[in-house]
Motif scaffolding. Structure first.
Motif: not given
Length: 460
Positions: A55, A123, A253, A255, A260, A294, A302, A358, A449
């Motif tokens: 991450l 992303y 981004h 994640y 996640d 994925d 990720p 996402r 998110d």
């Protein structure tokens, strides 16, 4: 491509990463495909094979990124003085659009429709440059190259569990915007700023602003001697600053979705989310993972929920767009990124970028022309497009649905009718029932998110 249901192939992989061999591909040769750990949710919704993922570590923005942040919210960079980057890309909505309008109303008088729906800006930090090459969604790298077939060849079926078969396809991939016409975030920033239908700025105006704004002094210092002598170089540095802001700011981004947390073994899916997850990956059902990847690859990053490729899905013509009042006007995506594209890139006319999923549940417009306004609409279209075409396309004088009515006849063969759930015809049973489509939407909501493990009722 998400944790893939390998029971369909009569085996299950539960090791961190390995290579396996697929046989029976069209060439008659076995091909080795690299696959990350895959598994279905356990009965309690937990992940029985959690992954360690790399991450982004939050840190202070660099001086250049701070300039970019100021520019991102600066309305004076628009021709009207009323629009900034944030006007289209709302931070509270994961840098996507607000409202249900199919496209943005911009221009100097806020009365001109943008050409396409507003994509999200999250992303994009790992987007490869545009290329045309083998369809290999599990590849770790994309080699920038352009190889266009002289004639349209048969499209090998694509699914999350059979990448060897679809690798024979030559497909567009990478690039920014819905047609891939920009390769870098710097190039991307230039587009809407100078588009007469969007921010509608002119070069002289932007340069003057970069020389007089509150952030002008740090920008001049960062641009150095050359930036002080060359206004074009100062402009390039300003656009670079916008790119740096998007790269360095973790909000672009994070994640931080429930998925996640689940991927790392820190969250539990509800029964409905687990059901949707399995259906999403099942190549005979949703088959969503064929394009919305994925898989955690070798680099441990990720998944982005996109293969960076392009598809022609034949979204219905949106008559709410003024351009579409002209029957001779067509937006053909990839093949319109170059003046001669309709000839030289003809096999890809009608193809648009596969977006990340996402934060998709926070959007209110979908497809390049903003024709749909809910995930329910999108899933219905995916599953029923060719089974009940009259639901989506207008009828002709004989009462017959005008299939793929936003594509010229010559390009309709580019439409995906091979991959599930599009491999259906009138009278066939849909690949997904209504309740199954509802379950997939429940899973898609886990990709939003900002989730906290304090919300995991299954752990309490």
């Amino acid at each position: 491509m998400w944790c893939i249901d390998f029971f369909k192939a009569s085996f299950r992989i539960t090791v961190p990463a390995l290579a396996f061999t697929l046989s029976g591909v069209p060439s008659g040769r076995a091909q080795t495909v690299s696959v990350a750990a895959v598994c279905n949710p356990a009965s309690d919704g937990s992940n029985p094979c959690p992954r360690h993922i790399r991450l982004h570590t939050a840190s202070s923005l660099s001086a250049m990124a701070r300039v970019g942040k100021a520019m991102f919210f600066d309305q004076a960079l628009s021709g009207s003085g009323h629009f900034s980057c944030a006007s289209c890309h709302e931070p509270s909505l994961h840098y996507g659009p607000a409202g249900t309008a199919p496209v943005f109303l911009g221009g100097r008088n806020a009365d001109r429709q943008g050409r396409r729906e507003i994509p999200g800006l999250t992303y994009l930090e790992r987007q490869p440059p545009f290329s045309i090459g083998p369809d290999d969604a599990v590849a770790d790298d994309v080699v920038p190259a352009v190889a266009v077939p002289a004639t349209v060849t048969a499209h090998a079926a694509k699914s999350a569990v059979n990448t060897a078969s679809s690798a024979a396809n030559l497909v567009p991939q990478g690039g920014l915007f819905l047609d891939g016409r920009a390769d870098t975030l710097l190039q991307q920033a230039r587009g809407p700023m100078f588009d007469p239908d969007e921010m509608a700025a002119n070069k002289d105006q932007v340069i003057k602003r970069l020389q007089t704004a509150d952030y002008a002094a740090p920008l001049r210092e960062l641009a150095g001697v050359r930036g002080q002598k060359s206004s074009d170089f100062l402009l390039a540095e300003g656009l670079f600053a916008l790119a740096r802001y998007q790269i360095e700011n973790q909000a672009f981004h994070p994640y931080s979705s429930k998925f996640d947390f689940w991927l790392q073994g820190k969250a539990h899916f509800t029964p409905e989310e687990s059901k949707g997850y399995v259906l999403f990956n099942d190549p005979a059902k949703g088959n969503c993972a064929a394009c919305h990847v994925d898989t955690v690859k070798r680099d441990g990053l990720p998944p982005l929920f996109t293969d960076h490729q392009y598809e022609a899905l034949a979204a219905p013509r949106n008559m709410a767009l003024q351009r579409n009042k002209n029957p001779s006007y067509y937006d053909l995506g990839v093949c319109d990124q170059k003046p001669d594209g309709r000839k030289n890139l003809a096999p890809y006319c009608g193809m648009f970028a596969t977006p990340t999923l996402r934060n998709t549940s926070t959007r209110q417009t979908f497809f390049h022309n903003g024709i749909f306004h809910s995930l329910e609409d999108v899933l219905d279209f995916y599953v029923l497009r060719d089974i009940e075409p009259q639901r989506f396309y207008p009828e002709d004088t004989r009462g017959k649905a005008q299939l793929y009515n936003d594509l010229p006849q010559v390009y309709k063969s580019n439409v995906d009718r091979t991959d599930a759930p599009f491999n259906r015809k009138p009278g066939d049973v849909p690949a997904l029932s209504r309740s199954e489509r509802k379950a997939i939407i429940a899973f898609l909501k886990t990709l939003t998110d900002g989730w906290s493990d304090e919300n995991d009722n299954y752990k309490k």
